[in-house]
Design an enzyme around this catalytic site. Structure first.
Site, PDB file in Angstrom:
ATOM      1  N   ASP A 103      42.949  36.204  17.833  1.00 14.41           N
ATOM      2  CA  ASP A 103      44.036  35.502  17.079  1.00 14.41           C
ATOM      3  C   ASP A 103      43.793  35.442  15.487  1.00 14.41           C
ATOM      4  O   ASP A 103      42.675  35.533  15.011  1.00 14.41           O
ATOM      5  CB  ASP A 103      44.116  33.922  17.570  1.00 14.41           C
ATOM      6  CG  ASP A 103      44.943  32.964  16.865  1.00 14.41           C
ATOM      7  OD1 ASP A 103      46.213  33.407  16.544  1.00 14.41           O
ATOM      8  OD2 ASP A 103      44.285  31.905  16.280  1.00 14.41           O
TER       9      ASP A 103
ATOM     10  N   ASP B 205      41.520  30.011  18.892  1.00 13.17           N
ATOM     11  CA  ASP B 205      41.030  28.701  18.655  1.00 13.17           C
ATOM     12  C   ASP B 205      42.290  27.742  19.059  1.00 13.17           C
ATOM     13  O   ASP B 205      42.014  26.199  19.059  1.00 13.17           O
ATOM     14  CB  ASP B 205      40.666  28.324  17.307  1.00 13.17           C
ATOM     15  CG  ASP B 205      41.911  28.625  16.342  1.00 13.17           C
ATOM     16  OD1 ASP B 205      42.920  29.120  16.651  1.00 13.17           O
ATOM     17  OD2 ASP B 205      42.052  28.026  15.275  1.00 13.17           O
TER      18      ASP B 205
ATOM     19  N   ASP C 133      46.496  29.949  22.541  1.00 14.55           N
ATOM     20  CA  ASP C 133      45.491  31.091  22.894  1.00 14.55           C
ATOM     21  C   ASP C 133      45.062  30.695  24.393  1.00 14.55           C
ATOM     22  O   ASP C 133      44.360  31.845  24.840  1.00 14.55           O
ATOM     23  CB  ASP C 133      44.494  31.075  21.906  1.00 14.55           C
ATOM     24  CG  ASP C 133      44.844  31.334  20.638  1.00 14.55           C
ATOM     25  OD1 ASP C 133      45.755  32.390  20.103  1.00 14.55           O
ATOM     26  OD2 ASP C 133      44.388  30.758  19.671  1.00 14.55           O
TER      27      ASP C 133
END
Length: 655
Positions: A355, A548, A552
């Site tokens: 990410d 995080d 996700d």
């Protein structure tokens, strides 16, 4: 996808037997072989009787043999209990014969005593029990180093009642919304937010960071951390069972129960291997006199040596001490694994997806560029725009204020035109801070700068005085300091790197190019991240996902190894297999190195232990082996294997 849906999905997918190579570990199938102090006392009694018997020698043969027998029973107390007790218990549970290594060793010692080799029987049990205690120590050392966290678990809190009186209560009595007083030098009892007071807090128990953090009103604080010289009042934000520290303890517990694929396989094959050895034993007794022409005494002696030589003691110790040592090593760095299977898989990665925000980048915009046309009093303009931005709570405003800390604050009346920007008047001049689309035309140089910075994925705000654009500020969520080195490392290791982001293509590619990441996939919706991870698995093989946020979580669940940043959301941490408590991506590189080293050491142990078994069996059939030499060589190999695994407690060299 809300938290409840993710947690439900997590329950159904976290076994991940096919992906992770691990197996389910049911509590009632685990054996606690922690021997405590009593067997250790018995062991030393056995050691003493063995030494006395050696001193007596053959002059007092009957007494010596009695003392050697006491050694077998005393030093082998736990070996006999586990050999017969666990074999019976496991056999009844599985409804099939499930012997273990201890059972094999007890039979070998008993057989040696039957043929009059009392000294060899005592030596066998003494060394086997000693090696077994060493293995327990190796495993226990790892567990103790990790579970020392339990000592940091807060037990009491100073709760402020409605009449402002303070009462000391148990931490588990606190509920969300309670106000709690924390005195200087005291322990923060649970997670919450400061509502009055300022202080500095040692958060090393949470993130391993040794430098205390300054805290003031509005800042989050975490249970188990230690308050500095100030005192403050906090409002409880989480139940004691949901705190960050509670999640750490949960990870510790899981890491002790979830073995690596190799360790699990060895554990599963142990009873089958021992059964095979016991089946071969009578054939040796028959074939010795009839085929090899051995005497009955030689046949029986070599059959006993075969039992000892064939015992997979070193093989059984090949993986577990090494895995727990590696987990302990990483825990000290703030990298927490939910089990050895995930640690083992990390070293075998073929692809890793990241990410962007908060993972590879700092998670908040910073000022990267500023430009003003000639003739502008830049210092005065910055004073004005910073004063304007102080009246806004927008993230871009926070970034601008933070970038110019040494400015003169102007007293201004600021109007926030929603969707358009900020407007104010200073010295009879109208100042405006807006996005480029709010202006019909502006200076050629500024237009070139806007195009240049926009192509780099930066957000540009224009500054105008009396509707004439006189300058700009460019901002961007920039990569964190360790991201570039981490991506370079994984690229060098042949691991395919991918950036998955919901940001626009230009922004994603700008970050990707700066970090030299292998592939950039931008404009991704949260629900599509899991699909991309699945595609990575199909294309490359074993895949990790690093993230995080709540968005996700589905991808973290579906990845072979889900890695959450410690400053991330609770949901991401809950469903991940690994948590980087310091939010430092370089620790992921460190973990990958430890994982590869772990896999290398485990295979060294397996190959070495099987080589010793084959060598001893071969020498035994050639008549070049005695019980004493067999015991020393076999159990010596077990000790070497354990010490080889303990090397993983030593910190790995940095990048």
């Amino acid at each position: 996808m809300d938290k409840e849906e993710i947690n439900n999905k997590n329950h159904s997918l976290k076994n991940k037997t096919s992906n992770h190579g691990g197996t389910e570990h049911k509590h009632n199938e685990e054996h606690d072989h922690s021997h405590g102090n009593i067997p250790v006392y018995f062991y030393f009694i056995g050691l003493i009787t063995f030494l006395i018997a050696l001193f007596l020698g053959e002059d007092l043969l009957i007494l010596s043999n009695m003392l050697f027998s006491i050694t077998v029973v005393s030093a082998g107390y736990h070996v006999i209990i586990e050999g017969f007790g666990d074999t019976i218990k496991d056999s009844l549970r599985t409804k099939k014969f499930m012997p273990n290594i201890h059972f094999l060793m007890v039979l070998a010692a008993a057989a040696a005593m039957i043929i009059g080799s009392f000294e060899e029987a005592g030596l066998l049990i003494l060394i086997f029990a000693g090696a077994h205690f060493l293995e327990d120590y190796a495993e226990g050392k790892s567990k103790r180093e990790i579970t020392n966290l339990l000592k940091l678990n807060p037990t009491e809190a100073r709760r402020i009642s409605t009449d402002n009186s303070v009462e000391v209560v148990s931490v588990d009595q606190l509920v969300v919304g309670d106000k709690v007083q924390v005195l200087n030098g005291g322990q923060v009892p649970t997670d919450g937010k400061i509502i009055s007071g300022t202080t500095s807090i040692d958060e090393s128990s949470i993130n391993g960071e040794s430098i205390p953090k300054e805290k003031t009103v509005g800042d989050d604080v975490f249970g188990s951390t230690i308050n500095g010289t100030g005192s403050f009042v906090m409002e409880v934000s989480k139940d004691s069972s949901d705190t960050v520290f509670a999640k750490i303890l949960k990870l510790v517990d899981q890491s002790q129960k979830n073995l690596s694929k190799t360790a699990t396989t060895i554990k599963r094959l142990e009873p089958k291997y021992v059964t095979l050895v016991l089946m071969i034993f009578p054939f040796i007794l028959v074939l010795g006199p009839t085929v090899f022409g051995w005497s009955w005494n030689v046949t029986l002696y070599r059959s006993i040596v075969f039992l000892i030589s064939s015992s997979p003691c070193a093989l059984a110790a090949s993986a577990v001490p090494a895995t727990l040592s590696a987990i302990s090593n990483l825990a000290k760095r703030g990298v927490l694994f939910k089990g050895g299977s995930f640690l083992s898989n990390l070293g075998e990665l073929k692809a890793i997806s990241f990410d962007k925000t908060g993972t590879l980048t700092k998670g908040k915009p910073v000022v990267t560029n500023q430009y003003f046309i000639d003739g502008v009093d830049e210092e005065e303009v910055i004073d004005v725009i910073v004063s304007m931005e102080k009246e806004s709570n927008h993230p871009l405003a926070t970034a601008i204020v933070s970038n110019f800390p040494h400015t003169e604050t102007k007293t201004l009346s600021v109007e926030n035109e929603v969707g358009r920007g900020l407007v104010s008047t200073f010295n009879d001049n109208e100042y405006r801070i807006s996005k480029p689309s709010e202006f019909n035309s502006y200076d050629k140089n500024i237009k070139e700068k806007v195009n240049e910075y926009s192509k780099d994925g930066k957000t540009v705000v224009l500054i105008a005085i009396n509707k004439e654009v006189i300058g700009l500020i460019a901002l961007m969520d920039v990569p964190n300091s360790n991201a570039k080195d981490a991506i370079e490392y994984f690229n060098d290791q042949g691991v395919h790197t991918t950036l998955i982001t919901g940001d626009a293509k230009l922004t994603g590619e700008s970050i990707g190019n700066e970090l030299k990441i292998g592939q950039v996939i931008a404009n991704v919706l949260p629900e599509d991240k899991a699909k991309i991870v699945k595609q990575q698995q199909d294309s490359y093989g074993l895949t990790a996902m690093v993230g995080d946020g709540v968005n996700d979580a589905p991808a973290l669940v579906n990845a072979d190894v889900g890695i959450a940043m410690g400053d991330g959301t609770d949901v991401a941490i809950d469903v991940a297999d690994v948590v980087l408590m310091k939010n430092d991506i370089s620790n992921l590189v460190y973990a990958h190195k430890v994982s590869r080293r772990l896999n290398k050491i485990v295979w060294q142990n397996i190959i070495f232990s099987m080589f010793i078994v084959l060598l001893l069996i071969s020498l035994n059939f050639l008549g070049k082996m005695t019980i004493g030499i067999g015991v020393l060589a076999h159990e010596g190999s077990t000790v070497l294997v354990i010490f080889n695994g303990l090397r993983l407690l030593i910190p790995q060299k940095e990048m």
